[in-house]
Scaffold this active site. Structure first.
Site: not given
Ligand code: ARG
Length: 459
Positions: A157, A278
């Site tokens: 999970h 970026s």
């Protein structure tokens, strides 16, 4: 004539739109080598059984060799009006060698021709992908061998579950990829029968030898039913599923790379070669290669669903719908090849951060199962009861803001008086991974052995 190939019956040529929707040459030219191989085998067989003369076969062979040269060197002029690769090559052949070129299509149709070409192309693609998957497996195994004992958190999970090792984690992907190779190998075996000689759909009255062409093209034999041979593309759907499954495995690994490289995790650093910056944020280091592997799954799934959709309502035998099989196959094979290359590169370059993984492995009460197992082993608790007692100890530790090993023996004994000092031996992440020696388990010795076995197998 209104049309070079079926002008006999036609007074007028097709509209421009008809041409556009009909033409597949824009993509099926990829199969030119396969188309020429098929024609060479067909012509040799036609000669062998006496349907064409030895001279005709020789000039067909020479003509096709010259055309191969033209295509290879970029001099061949592809024509939309000639629809597809089959007619482009045949028309050029006749242009070059005359009469003999017009005899090549005896006892053959584009329906068996295209079925043949797609099978041959897919077979080649499978062989290439198989080599590439093996290569990614080798990269994973090498890193797994280095990190057989590098403790990391195991998740369920995506929540802390039990400590495992980085090597064990990587070898899980090796197993998946090995099954992907198995699926491709199965697909290859089933597709390796020749449709050639089924002609349009019913076979032919000419005394052809389908076994001969099948053998010449490396098939196990000819397909047994001519209708099936021209109508079926289950091999294509199967290939696309094998690609979809493999790219899914790569995508899960890619997702993990994205998570691991997030600084909150910091389990792995990627190389400059497999990250991007970026245009505005100077600090950035983005795992684009991994994201793209994850993102490219969509088009492969699309091709699989597209193929099944094309087939599901199609009455036997050939329908032009089937021309839609090729782009999905080509794109999926090429996409998977690129994803495999990117994955192999990332894995080879990445720098695991064992200290970060080790610290994270101990968080979230990850040795709680070890504590419960200790109660079963040492105090003969039934496992359910051990689970309950351990749960109370976790709650106590959580309230105190410590991990399990941070509780004192006295505190533990408030919950269960028979707990003794020995319990602390099982609460470290190292003890936890070392204890998991069951077959296929996470113990570093197991992992090292498995990695060695894979290294041996993969060479
Ligand atoms: N370009 C066609 C395809 O890709 C070849 C077969 C065409 N057959 C036909 N009868 N029109 O399927």
């Amino acid at each position: 004539a209104s049309h070079d190939l079926w002008g006999g019956r036609y007074a007028e040529g097709p509209s421009a739109i008809m041409r556009e929707i009909n033409a597949s040459i824009g993509f099926d030219r990829k199969m030119w080598r396969q188309d020429i191989s098929g024609s060479l085998a067909h012509a040799a067989m036609l000669k062998h059984v006496g349907i064409i003369s030895a001279e005709d076969e020789a000039s067909i062979r020479q003509g096709l060799a010259d055309i191969a040269e033209e295509i290879d060197s970029g001099r061949f002029v592809f024509s939309d009006a000639l629809e597809d690769i089959h007619m482009n090559i045949e028309a050029r052949l006749t242009e070059r060698i005359g009469e003999a070129g017009k005899r090549l299509h005896t006892a053959r149709s584009r329906n068996d021709q295209v079925a043949l070409d797609v099978r041959l192309w897919t077979r080649d693609a499978i062989d290439g992908l198989d080599r590439q998957i093996a290569d990614v497996m080798r990269a994973l195994v090498a890193r797994a061998a280095e990190h057989a004992g590098t403790v990391m958190p195991g998740f369920t999970h995506l929540q802390p579950a039990q400590p495992t090792t980085f090597g064990h984690h990587l070898l899980a992907y090796v197993e998946m990829l090995s099954r992907d190779r198995g699926r491709l190998a199965d697909c290859r075996k089933r597709l390796n029968e020749s449709p050639l000689g089924s002609a349009a759909l019913c076979g032919t009255g000419f005394p052809i030898d389908r076994h001969m062409t099948a053998a010449a093209l490396g098939f196990d034999g000819p397909m047994r039913n001519s209708l099936d041979a021209v109508a079926s593309r289950d091999f294509a759907a199967e290939f696309l599923f094998a690609c979809a499954m493999c790219v899914t495995h790569l995508s899960r690994l890619a997702e993990e790379v994205v998570i691991w490289t997030n600084p909150y995790f910091g389990f792995v650093k990627l190389s400059d070669a497999f990250t991007t910056g970026s245009s505005i944020m100077p600090q950035k280091r983005n795992p684009d290669a991994a994201e793209l592997v994850r993102g490219k799954t969509g088009r492969v799934f699309g091709a699989l669903v597209g193929m099944l959709t094309v087939l599901k309502g199609l009455a036997l035998t050939y329908g032009k719908d089937m021309q839609e099989d090729k782009e999905g196959i080509f794109d999926s094979a090429e996409t998977l090849a690129l994803c495999l290359a990117a994955t192999g590169g990332m894995i080879r370059d990445m720098q695991p951060q064992p200290e970060r993984m080790q610290v994270a492995a101990g968080a979230g009460f990850s040795t709680a199962t070890d504590l419960a197992d200790w109660l079963v082993r040492e105090l003969k608790f039934p496992f359910r009861d051990a689970h309950h007692v351990t749960g109370r100890l976790v709650a106590m530790a959580e309230a105190a803001g410590v991990d399990l090993a941070g509780l004192s023996l006295a505190q533990m004994q408030q919950v269960e008086p028979r707990i003794s000092q020995g319990v602390f031996d099982v609460l470290t992440v190292d003890a936890s991974v070392r204890s998991r020696t069951s077959f296929g388990g996470t113990a570093p010795a197991n992992v090292a052995r498995m990695a060695a076995e894979w290294q041996e197998k993969l060479g």
